[in-house]
Design a protein around this motif. Structure first.
Motif, mmCIF file in Angstrom:
data_model
loop_
_atom_site.group_PDB
_atom_site.id
_atom_site.type_symbol
_atom_site.label_atom_id
_atom_site.label_comp_id
_atom_site.label_asym_id
_atom_site.label_seq_id
_atom_site.Cartn_x
_atom_site.Cartn_y
_atom_site.Cartn_z
ATOM 1 N N LYS A 197 -8.563 -49.989 -1.927
ATOM 2 C CA LYS A 197 -9.295 -50.561 -0.800
ATOM 3 C C LYS A 197 -10.594 -51.251 -1.221
ATOM 4 O O LYS A 197 -10.915 -52.336 -0.738
ATOM 5 N N ASN A 198 -11.357 -50.659 -2.133
ATOM 6 C CA ASN A 198 -12.650 -51.228 -2.521
ATOM 7 C C ASN A 198 -12.533 -52.520 -3.330
ATOM 8 O O ASN A 198 -13.537 -53.180 -3.590
ATOM 9 N N ALA A 199 -11.319 -52.873 -3.738
ATOM 10 C CA ALA A 199 -11.114 -54.104 -4.505
ATOM 11 C C ALA A 199 -10.578 -55.244 -3.628
ATOM 12 O O ALA A 199 -10.295 -56.333 -4.129
ATOM 13 N N GLU A 200 -10.445 -54.999 -2.324
ATOM 14 C CA GLU A 200 -9.943 -56.037 -1.415
ATOM 15 C C GLU A 200 -10.880 -57.231 -1.373
ATOM 16 O O GLU A 200 -12.088 -57.071 -1.271
ATOM 17 N N ILE A 201 -10.315 -58.411 -1.446
ATOM 18 C CA ILE A 201 -11.060 -59.643 -1.223
ATOM 19 C C ILE A 201 -10.186 -60.555 -0.371
ATOM 20 O O ILE A 201 -8.973 -60.356 -0.265
ATOM 21 N N GLY A 202 -10.811 -61.531 0.225
ATOM 22 C CA GLY A 202 -10.046 -62.455 1.046
ATOM 23 C C GLY A 202 -10.854 -63.678 1.408
ATOM 24 O O GLY A 202 -12.075 -63.713 1.253
ATOM 25 N N VAL A 203 -10.127 -64.681 1.895
ATOM 26 C CA VAL A 203 -10.722 -65.939 2.332
ATOM 27 C C VAL A 203 -10.092 -66.290 3.677
ATOM 28 O O VAL A 203 -8.905 -66.031 3.912
ATOM 29 N N ARG A 204 -10.895 -66.903 4.536
ATOM 30 C CA ARG A 204 -10.419 -67.289 5.865
ATOM 31 C C ARG A 204 -9.212 -68.216 5.786
ATOM 32 O O ARG A 204 -9.178 -69.129 4.967
ATOM 33 N N TYR A 205 -8.285 -67.987 6.698
ATOM 34 C CA TYR A 205 -7.064 -68.794 6.768
ATOM 35 C C TYR A 205 -7.365 -70.260 7.088
ATOM 36 O O TYR A 205 -6.623 -71.157 6.702
ATOM 37 N N ASP A 206 -8.472 -70.499 7.808
ATOM 38 C CA ASP A 206 -8.796 -71.854 8.265
ATOM 39 C C ASP A 206 -9.911 -72.509 7.444
ATOM 40 O O ASP A 206 -10.568 -73.429 7.916
ATOM 41 N N ASP A 207 -10.083 -72.067 6.213
ATOM 42 C CA ASP A 207 -11.108 -72.652 5.344
ATOM 43 C C ASP A 207 -10.813 -74.144 5.170
ATOM 44 O O ASP A 207 -9.734 -74.518 4.697
ATOM 45 N N PRO A 208 -11.757 -75.010 5.549
ATOM 46 C CA PRO A 208 -11.492 -76.452 5.464
ATOM 47 C C PRO A 208 -11.305 -76.964 4.039
ATOM 48 O O PRO A 208 -10.628 -77.971 3.842
ATOM 49 N N THR A 209 -11.861 -76.289 3.045
ATOM 50 C CA THR A 209 -11.662 -76.754 1.668
ATOM 51 C C THR A 209 -10.241 -76.488 1.188
ATOM 52 O O THR A 209 -9.751 -77.181 0.304
ATOM 53 N N LEU A 210 -9.579 -75.501 1.776
ATOM 54 C CA LEU A 210 -8.192 -75.219 1.412
ATOM 55 C C LEU A 210 -7.232 -76.121 2.184
ATOM 56 O O LEU A 210 -6.173 -76.473 1.676
ATOM 57 N N ALA A 211 -7.583 -76.450 3.418
ATOM 58 C CA ALA A 211 -6.790 -77.369 4.258
ATOM 59 C C ALA A 211 -5.316 -76.973 4.333
ATOM 60 O O ALA A 211 -4.425 -77.808 4.141
ATOM 61 N N ILE A 212 -5.055 -75.717 4.627
ATOM 62 C CA ILE A 212 -3.679 -75.231 4.732
ATOM 63 C C ILE A 212 -3.128 -75.582 6.110
ATOM 64 O O ILE A 212 -3.749 -75.298 7.128
ATOM 65 N N ASP A 213 -1.960 -76.190 6.137
ATOM 66 C CA ASP A 213 -1.261 -76.462 7.392
ATOM 67 C C ASP A 213 -0.328 -75.280 7.658
ATOM 68 O O ASP A 213 0.738 -75.171 7.064
ATOM 69 N N TRP A 214 -0.742 -74.415 8.551
ATOM 70 C CA TRP A 214 0.026 -73.211 8.851
ATOM 71 C C TRP A 214 1.230 -73.502 9.742
ATOM 72 O O TRP A 214 2.039 -72.615 9.978
ATOM 73 N N THR A 215 1.357 -74.693 10.256
ATOM 74 C CA THR A 215 2.483 -75.200 11.054
ATOM 75 C C THR A 215 2.607 -74.604 12.455
ATOM 76 O O THR A 215 3.368 -75.117 13.253
ATOM 77 N N VAL A 216 1.897 -73.557 12.750
ATOM 78 C CA VAL A 216 1.947 -72.925 14.072
ATOM 79 C C VAL A 216 0.734 -73.408 14.865
ATOM 80 O O VAL A 216 -0.378 -73.436 14.314
ATOM 81 N N PRO A 217 0.918 -73.785 16.134
ATOM 82 C CA PRO A 217 -0.236 -74.225 16.933
ATOM 83 C C PRO A 217 -1.343 -73.171 16.951
ATOM 84 O O PRO A 217 -1.077 -71.967 17.031
ATOM 85 N N ILE A 218 -2.592 -73.631 16.854
ATOM 86 C CA ILE A 218 -3.743 -72.731 16.739
ATOM 87 C C ILE A 218 -3.805 -71.718 17.880
ATOM 88 O O ILE A 218 -4.194 -70.573 17.678
ATOM 89 N N ASN A 219 -3.398 -72.109 19.074
ATOM 90 C CA ASN A 219 -3.436 -71.194 20.219
ATOM 91 C C ASN A 219 -2.403 -70.078 20.114
ATOM 92 O O ASN A 219 -2.482 -69.088 20.848
ATOM 93 N N ASP A 220 -1.418 -70.225 19.225
ATOM 94 C CA ASP A 220 -0.379 -69.210 19.041
ATOM 95 C C ASP A 220 -0.670 -68.266 17.874
ATOM 96 O O ASP A 220 0.081 -67.326 17.639
#
Length: 181
Positions: free
Chosen positions: A140-163
């Motif tokens: 648990k103490n080694a967990e790291i993460g980055v936001r799914y909507d980070d603009p520098t990554l520009a990931i197209d998750w394909t699902v509408p944001i409201n869903d």
């Protein structure tokens, strides 16, 4: 099995050899020796995890840091996901780049994600059962993460944001530029 290297060094799509007839199908979903030969590595998995999620659920982007880093072999047992791997290795020429792959119960593809990568997925079917092997134990103490909507990554998750559905923890993850590497 067939290992297809992606544009991110060390990250592979794995396609199984499927034997089918009028009774159904059979395939070897995991064989340590065959996988190691296909990847040219010596990987030993120590932990299996499984999750069930509904349409629009994003799990990620997560990793473990330092000596607790994990390589993963992921697949879908039921349903379909858009799987995402992000190169998080500071010294890598592809740092911050990502690949996506559709993993489903139907195509039976797997994704091998080496240590030093962030990982996440979004469910694009009604439900999905997701299964993954890890080469290091969860800490648990080694967990790291980055936001799914980070603009520098520009990931197209394909699902509408409201869903989209995220855990409270994933909603407050830092942006890539906020992490000290």
């Amino acid at each position: 099995m067939k290992a297809i290297e992606t544009k991110l060094e060390g990250c592979f799509i794995i396609e199984p050899n499927i034997i089918g007839d009028n009774r159904g199908y059979f395939f070897e979903s995991y064989n340590e020796k065959s996988l190691n030969e296909a990847l040219g590595q010596d990987i030993h998995f120590v932990q299996d995890n499984q999750s069930l999620s509904s349409y629009g659920v994003i799990r990620g982007l997560h990793a473990q840091s330092g000596e607790y880093a994990q390589a993963k072999l992921v697949r879908v047992l039921k349903g379909e996901v858009l799987d995402v791997a992000v190169d998080f290795r500071p010294e890598s020429p592809t740092f911050g780049q990502h690949i996506t792959a559709i993993l489903s119960a139907e195509n039976r593809r797997q994704l091998y994600i080496p240590r030093g990568f962030l990982h996440g997925f979004v469910v694009v079917s009604e439900h999905a059962e997701f299964f993954y092997k890890c080469d290091n134990f969860y800490y648990k103490n080694a967990e790291i993460g980055v936001r799914y909507d980070d603009p520098t990554l520009a990931i197209d998750w394909t699902v509408p944001i409201n869903d989209l559905i995220l855990s409270e923890k994933d909603q407050v993850l830092p942006f890539l530029h906020e992490i000290k590497l």
